[in-house]
Design a protein around this motif. Structure first.
Motif, short mmCIF file in Angstrom:
data_model
loop_
_atom_site.label_atom_id
_atom_site.label_comp_id
_atom_site.label_asym_id
_atom_site.label_seq_id
_atom_site.Cartn_x
_atom_site.Cartn_y
_atom_site.Cartn_z
N THR A 21 8.42 6.71 -1.09
CA THR A 21 8.76 6.95 -2.48
C THR A 21 10.09 7.41 -2.80
N ILE A 22 10.53 8.31 -1.56
CA ILE A 22 11.65 9.10 -1.65
C ILE A 22 12.85 8.07 -1.57
N PRO A 23 13.67 8.07 -2.41
CA PRO A 23 15.16 7.19 -2.23
C PRO A 23 15.49 7.35 -0.80
N LEU A 24 15.97 6.07 -0.22
CA LEU A 24 16.44 5.79 1.06
C LEU A 24 15.47 5.83 1.99
N LEU A 25 14.01 6.21 1.68
CA LEU A 25 12.99 6.05 2.60
C LEU A 25 12.03 4.80 2.48
N GLY A 26 12.29 4.08 1.37
CA GLY A 26 11.45 2.86 0.91
C GLY A 26 11.28 1.88 1.91
N TRP A 27 12.02 1.98 3.22
CA TRP A 27 11.92 0.91 4.36
C TRP A 27 10.42 1.32 4.82
N GLY A 28 9.77 2.42 4.72
CA GLY A 28 8.77 2.81 5.22
C GLY A 28 7.62 2.02 4.58
N ASN A 29 7.69 1.48 3.52
CA ASN A 29 6.79 0.58 2.90
C ASN A 29 6.52 -0.52 3.81
N TRP A 30 7.55 -1.10 4.48
CA TRP A 30 7.34 -2.35 5.42
C TRP A 30 6.23 -1.71 6.43
N PHE A 31 5.82 -0.83 6.80
CA PHE A 31 4.80 -0.30 7.62
C PHE A 31 3.47 -0.17 7.02
N VAL A 32 3.54 0.19 5.62
CA VAL A 32 2.60 0.54 4.89
C VAL A 32 1.55 -1.00 4.70
N LEU A 33 2.46 -2.06 4.33
CA LEU A 33 1.85 -3.28 3.97
C LEU A 33 1.06 -3.79 4.96
N PRO A 34 1.15 -4.03 6.11
CA PRO A 34 0.18 -4.56 7.11
C PRO A 34 -1.17 -3.79 7.25
N VAL A 35 -0.86 -2.39 7.20
CA VAL A 35 -2.02 -1.44 7.42
C VAL A 35 -2.94 -1.59 6.26
N ALA A 36 -2.29 -1.79 4.83
CA ALA A 36 -3.31 -1.85 3.82
C ALA A 36 -3.85 -3.36 3.65
N LEU A 37 -3.16 -4.34 4.18
CA LEU A 37 -3.69 -5.56 4.36
C LEU A 37 -4.88 -5.72 5.35
N VAL A 38 -4.81 -5.01 6.39
CA VAL A 38 -5.88 -4.82 7.33
C VAL A 38 -7.20 -4.11 6.80
N GLY A 39 -6.83 -3.10 6.10
CA GLY A 39 -7.83 -2.20 5.51
C GLY A 39 -8.57 -3.35 4.42
N ALA A 40 -7.81 -4.04 3.69
CA ALA A 40 -8.38 -4.73 2.51
C ALA A 40 -9.09 -5.97 3.23
N GLY A 41 -8.76 -6.28 4.50
CA GLY A 41 -9.72 -7.49 5.09
C GLY A 41 -10.70 -6.72 5.80
N LEU A 42 -10.83 -5.67 6.17
CA LEU A 42 -12.04 -4.92 6.62
C LEU A 42 -12.89 -4.78 5.30
N GLY A 43 -12.29 -4.46 4.44
CA GLY A 43 -13.27 -4.25 3.05
C GLY A 43 -13.80 -5.39 2.56
N ALA A 44 -13.20 -6.59 2.81
CA ALA A 44 -13.71 -8.05 2.57
C ALA A 44 -14.96 -8.22 3.20
N LEU A 45 -14.95 -7.74 4.56
CA LEU A 45 -16.26 -7.97 5.41
C LEU A 45 -17.47 -7.07 5.04
N SER A 46 -17.24 -6.06 4.31
CA SER A 46 -18.32 -5.21 3.74
C SER A 46 -19.00 -5.51 2.78
N SER A 47 -20.09 -4.83 2.39
CA SER A 47 -20.90 -5.46 1.25
C SER A 47 -20.48 -4.74 -0.04
N SER A 48 -19.96 -3.55 0.12
CA SER A 48 -19.29 -2.96 -1.16
C SER A 48 -17.75 -3.29 -1.18
N ASN A 49 -17.28 -3.14 -2.34
CA ASN A 49 -15.86 -3.19 -2.78
C ASN A 49 -14.92 -2.35 -3.00
#
Length: 73
Positions: A21-49
Motif C-alpha cells: 500500500t506504500i507508494p511505489l511498492l504497489g507492484w507487490g500486489n501482483w504477488f498477492v493476487l495469485p496467493v489469495a486466489l490459491v487460498g480462495a480455491g482451497l477455501g472453496a474445497l472446505s466445508s466452511s466459508n
C-alpha cells in the motif's frame, strides 16, 4: 484442513499486501493476487466459508489498490 490452509494463505497474502500500500511498492500486489486466489480455491474445497471469504477480501483489497495505482505503482 483446507479451511486452515486457506486462512494461512490469506494471512501470507495480507502480510504481503500491507507493504504494497506504500507508494511505489504497489507492484507487490501482483504477488498477492495469485496467493489469495490459491487460498480462495482451497477455501472453496472446505466445508466452511471463513478462509475463502478472508482470501477473497484480501484479493479485493489488492485489486482495488492496483486499480488506484494504475496497475504498476
Amino acid at each position: 484442513m483446507f479451511n486452515l490452509l486457506s486462512i494461512l494463505l490469506g494471512f501470507v497474502a495480507l502480510v504481503l499486501a500491507i507493504p504494497s500500500t506504500i507508494p511505489l511498492l504497489g507492484w507487490g500486489n501482483w504477488f498477492v493476487l495469485p496467493v489469495a486466489l490459491v487460498g480462495a480455491g482451497l477455501g472453496a474445497l472446505s466445508s466452511s466459508n471463513g478462509g475463502r471469504n478472508f482470501c477473497l477480501i484480501v484479493f479485493a483489497l489488492a485489486t482495488v489498490r492496483l486499480m488506484l495505482g494504475g496497475g504498476l505503482i
